[in-house]
Every structure is written in C-alpha cells, then in structure tokens.
Design a protein around this motif. Sequence first.
Motif, PDB file in Angstrom:
ATOM      1  N   LYS A 266       0.810  -1.211   0.000  1.00  0.00           N
ATOM      2  CA  LYS A 266       0.000   0.000   0.000  1.00  0.00           C
ATOM      3  C   LYS A 266       0.846   1.264   0.000  1.00  0.00           C
ATOM      4  O   LYS A 266       0.509   2.255  -0.669  1.00  0.00           O
TER       5      LYS A 266
ATOM      6  N   TYR B  87       1.922   1.854  -3.568  1.00  0.00           N
ATOM      7  CA  TYR B  87       0.752   2.293  -4.340  1.00  0.00           C
ATOM      8  C   TYR B  87       0.443   3.764  -4.047  1.00  0.00           C
ATOM      9  O   TYR B  87       0.263   4.577  -4.968  1.00  0.00           O
TER      10      TYR B  87
ATOM     11  N   GLN C 291       0.751   7.287  -6.535  1.00  0.00           N
ATOM     12  CA  GLN C 291      -0.426   8.128  -6.777  1.00  0.00           C
ATOM     13  C   GLN C 291      -0.170   9.570  -6.334  1.00  0.00           C
ATOM     14  O   GLN C 291      -0.456  10.521  -7.076  1.00  0.00           O
TER      15      GLN C 291
ATOM     16  N   THR D 278      -1.229   5.528 -11.179  1.00  0.00           N
ATOM     17  CA  THR D 278      -1.931   4.443 -10.497  1.00  0.00           C
ATOM     18  C   THR D 278      -1.317   3.116 -10.921  1.00  0.00           C
ATOM     19  O   THR D 278      -1.350   2.760 -12.104  1.00  0.00           O
TER      20      THR D 278
ATOM     21  N   GLN E  94      -2.310  -3.928 -10.149  1.00  0.00           N
ATOM     22  CA  GLN E  94      -1.678  -5.200  -9.830  1.00  0.00           C
ATOM     23  C   GLN E  94      -2.136  -6.296 -10.774  1.00  0.00           C
ATOM     24  O   GLN E  94      -3.316  -6.401 -11.116  1.00  0.00           O
TER      25      GLN E  94
ATOM     26  N   ASN F 214      -5.651  -6.260 -13.354  1.00  0.00           N
ATOM     27  CA  ASN F 214      -6.483  -5.082 -13.188  1.00  0.00           C
ATOM     28  C   ASN F 214      -6.234  -4.183 -14.392  1.00  0.00           C
ATOM     29  O   ASN F 214      -5.128  -4.182 -14.958  1.00  0.00           O
TER      30      ASN F 214
ATOM     31  N   SER G 224     -10.922  -2.330 -12.099  1.00  0.00           N
ATOM     32  CA  SER G 224      -9.856  -2.480 -11.114  1.00  0.00           C
ATOM     33  C   SER G 224     -10.441  -2.544  -9.714  1.00  0.00           C
ATOM     34  O   SER G 224     -11.426  -1.870  -9.406  1.00  0.00           O
ATOM     35  N   LYS G 225      -9.841  -3.348  -8.866  1.00  0.00           N
ATOM     36  CA  LYS G 225     -10.224  -3.389  -7.449  1.00  0.00           C
ATOM     37  C   LYS G 225      -8.942  -3.506  -6.637  1.00  0.00           C
ATOM     38  O   LYS G 225      -8.195  -4.490  -6.780  1.00  0.00           O
ATOM     39  N   TYR G 226      -8.703  -2.501  -5.798  1.00  0.00           N
ATOM     40  CA  TYR G 226      -7.455  -2.482  -5.036  1.00  0.00           C
ATOM     41  C   TYR G 226      -7.369  -3.713  -4.120  1.00  0.00           C
ATOM     42  O   TYR G 226      -8.348  -4.106  -3.489  1.00  0.00           O
TER      43      TYR G 226
END
Length: 503
Positions: free
Chosen positions: A293, A296, A300, A306, A309, A323, A328-330
């Motif tokens: 995180k 990431y 950003q 962005t 993954q 993604n 996309s889903k973190y």
Amino acid sequence: MNLNLPDQVNLYDEMRKQAKLHPKRVILEEPTGKLTYNQFLLAVNVLSLKIKEVTVHEERVGFYLPNVIAQVVALFALFKNEQNPCLLNFSMGTQNLMDCIETARLKTVFTSKEFIKVAQLTSVIDEMEKKVRIVYLEDLKHGITLTHKLKGAAEAKLPSLKKRQQKEVILFTSGTESKPKGVILTHRNIYANIKQSLSTVDLTEKDRIFNPLPLFHAFGLTVGAVLPLISNVKSFLYPSPLHYKEIPRMIGKDKSTVFVATNTFFDHYAKYATRENLATLRIVVAGAEKLKKNTYDKYQQDFGVTILQGYGATETSPIISLNTPTFSKYGSVGKPLPSMNYKLDKVEGITEGGSLLLKGPNVMKGYLIHGKGFIPCGEWYNTGDIVTIDEEGYLFIISRLKRFAKIAGEMISLNKIEELALECFGKSGFYAVSIPDQRKGEKIVLFTTETNISEKVFKKFIKEKQMSSLYIPNKLAFIEEIPALQSGKADYQALTKIAKEEA
C-alpha cells in the motif's frame, strides 16, 4: 469471451506479417540504437542462416544474453529456423546453470563477449564450456558473408511460401526447492496469452512499452519482446532492471506509456523518479510479488500514477489476471483473462480460499525435469497459490502454498505475518521465513530493514487483534538490505539460509 485462435502458430510468421505492413516503423529501441521492422526482418533472416550453419540438427539452442536487441533478433532467427530457444538465467548460480544445460540436453549456447566481460561471468563460461560449445554473437557476426546478406535480403523481399511449424520456447524455474525445471511454452501458448491480454487492456499502436525485464523472465519475453513485434507496438529494451537512477530518466526520454515492474523495483525507482519522468505513463502494472500500500500510495501522490496489480506464472505464458484502468479493485490481482477456466481445490488446514487450478490456451505444454525428460502438463495446472475469488470475479491471492509454515499442527501464512507487521508499524520492509524447529515443527523468523522495531510492540499488537500467538515470530532480525532475485522478487531462499545459519 472465447478467442478464435489458430491451432498452429509460428511467431516468426506473425512478426513477418507486421513487418510487411509497417516496414519503416521503428519497432525496437535500446540505449545504443534502434531498428525498423525492415531492418529487424533483414537481421533475423541473415542471422538465421548463420545460426543454422553452426547448429546443424540441433533442435534446442541455449541463449545466455542480456535484454538487448541482439537477443531478440537471435530469438526470432530460431523461430524462423524452427528451432527451440532455451533462455538461461544469468542470475542463477553456476550449478543451477549446469543443471539447466543437462535438463535441456543443450549442445550449443550463444552469448556475447561484451556481456561476459561487463557482467564478470568469465568463470561461469569456463564451467559451461565443460558441457557445451560456447558461440559468441560477435564471432557469428564476423562470419556473415555477402552470400548470407544477399540471401537474407531476398527472403525479406520475396513472398514467404513456407508455412513454418509451431515450435517451443523453454524457460527455467529458479529451482528453490530442487533442480530447476524447464517450462515448455509453445508458440501458440505465447500467442494466446498476447491475444488474451490485448482483449483485456486497451493497448494501441501508439503505445510505447518500456521493458527492463530480462527475456528469461516470462513477462520480459512475452510482453517486452514478442507482443511488440507481432502487434506493431514499439518496445524500448533496457539491459537491467537494477539501474534505479537511469530507468525513470529513460522512461521520460522515450515517452513510454506502458511499464511493468515488481513492488521491490517500484520502491527503488521512486527514490530517483520525478513527476516529469513518469508523466507519459498510462498503464503501469506490478506483478511477481504483492503490491504494498505505501508503494501504491506514493506513486499516486508523488507522480500521479496508479499502479495496477497483475498476476502470472511462467507456466501460463505468463499472465493469468490483470487489473485494468477500466476494471480495477485495489488489493486484488484483477479478473482472470478470457478463455481461461479455473477452480479452487480445498487445502487441508487452510480455511480461507483454495489452491488455484487453471486450464486454457496459454497454459504450458509441460515440464522438462532433470533426469526424467518431458512431463506433460495434464488437464489442469496447479499454481500452488491459495486464492479467493469474490462475487464480481476479482481474484485475491492469500499466499503461496509454500509460503505457509506448519507450527504445532496449524498452517500459518507467512504473507499474513508480513501484512500484520506493516499494519503495526506502518512500514513495509518485513519478510517472513520459516525454518525447522524440533519442538513445534517450524518456527518463524521475521527479517526487517527497519531500525528501532520492537518485538514487544508487535507481540502486543497481535494479542490485541485476538489472533493466535502462533503468528508471533520466534525472532525479529534486522538486515541492511533484502536479497533480491533478478526478477525483483525478494529472495526468500537466501533469507531462509541466513535464518538457518543464525539459528
């Protein structure tokens, strides 16, 4: 979505189609030069003639080369000759390399004098020469005659009447538990994975891929070298992913739009990158290890980038899921690619998720096993990863099955311990390994690059979360730098060895 894929593919033929459509387009570039499709096709045709003379009746040929245009030319020359390249990992130890050579039964390995000198690999070559004939590309180039050039030029201009057979590429696993295994990917496997990816990601002929990953790395091969040439997307080849200062600058200079690396590499690049360096990037993907995180967030906030993954394996050519900027889903590694089937097998002792099994056109033909030969893949390929899949189809990796420790009869996720340390201390420099323990079967050593970390604080944190005390490491050990593989992953095998030596 089902893709209409031909039964037989030769990647040289696919490249040639694009070369005839876009002869003057610059398709490959490196720090010291670049090639148009016309120049690339001519170079491939000429070199293929010379390679065939040197390797008469050799079905498999070894490459021990860095990520440079010359290796891509040689790769497609073998495709044209209907020979199978075996890409040797130059970051492997000498014994592992010898095992790879024996496994593939190689007779000839191509390399470069300049590369061997710069990388200081003379002693490795001396050992390899006891098993195989070493041929230097520089010597091969000097042996090219006017006849070779004229014949190669004629082949480039005249229509290609021959339909070449589908052949294979052999990549090798790192061999962390045993001798390296050869992964056999057919041309169709690689072609299918490219078509699957292009149906998922909006990649166009205006994009520019920046590839610092070596070609013995499946992503470096498929996305950095083959996809550009069969899809008319320019690729910039950079010889090493370890040049942390230079790579952000070169991305800016090339105006690259697509970049793929690992979390470890992204961390290093961030120390030297500027927002201007990365301004043209629009698709940035992290693979091979978990995207953390803080990495990431940094990209950003500092660069307006962005990181998406993804997930793959050498055995799947390599991309399994991605993604995308649209979907996309973190925390997930995206949705499985089209034309792939999957299922989860329950694993005894693990309550969340299951072992991911896959089948699809991108799944390997099989393994080459040292001393045994070819072992076909079978209907399903077991990734060895414990995953969950949510109601929207997003895939979440819990851990590698090998990344579990069995302590007092319970399966404890080493990845989970790293995540707990990140949550506790707000920093990501934690790496857990397990080593044998006479009393409980195994015990955990948690390595960290962070100073002033308290074992007492971490122990209290785990208890406050009401988690099993088995998640408390037996030892928290400081290390100045985490050993890394050439792919950018943390070298857990090296860390395990250190933990055993210090036990």
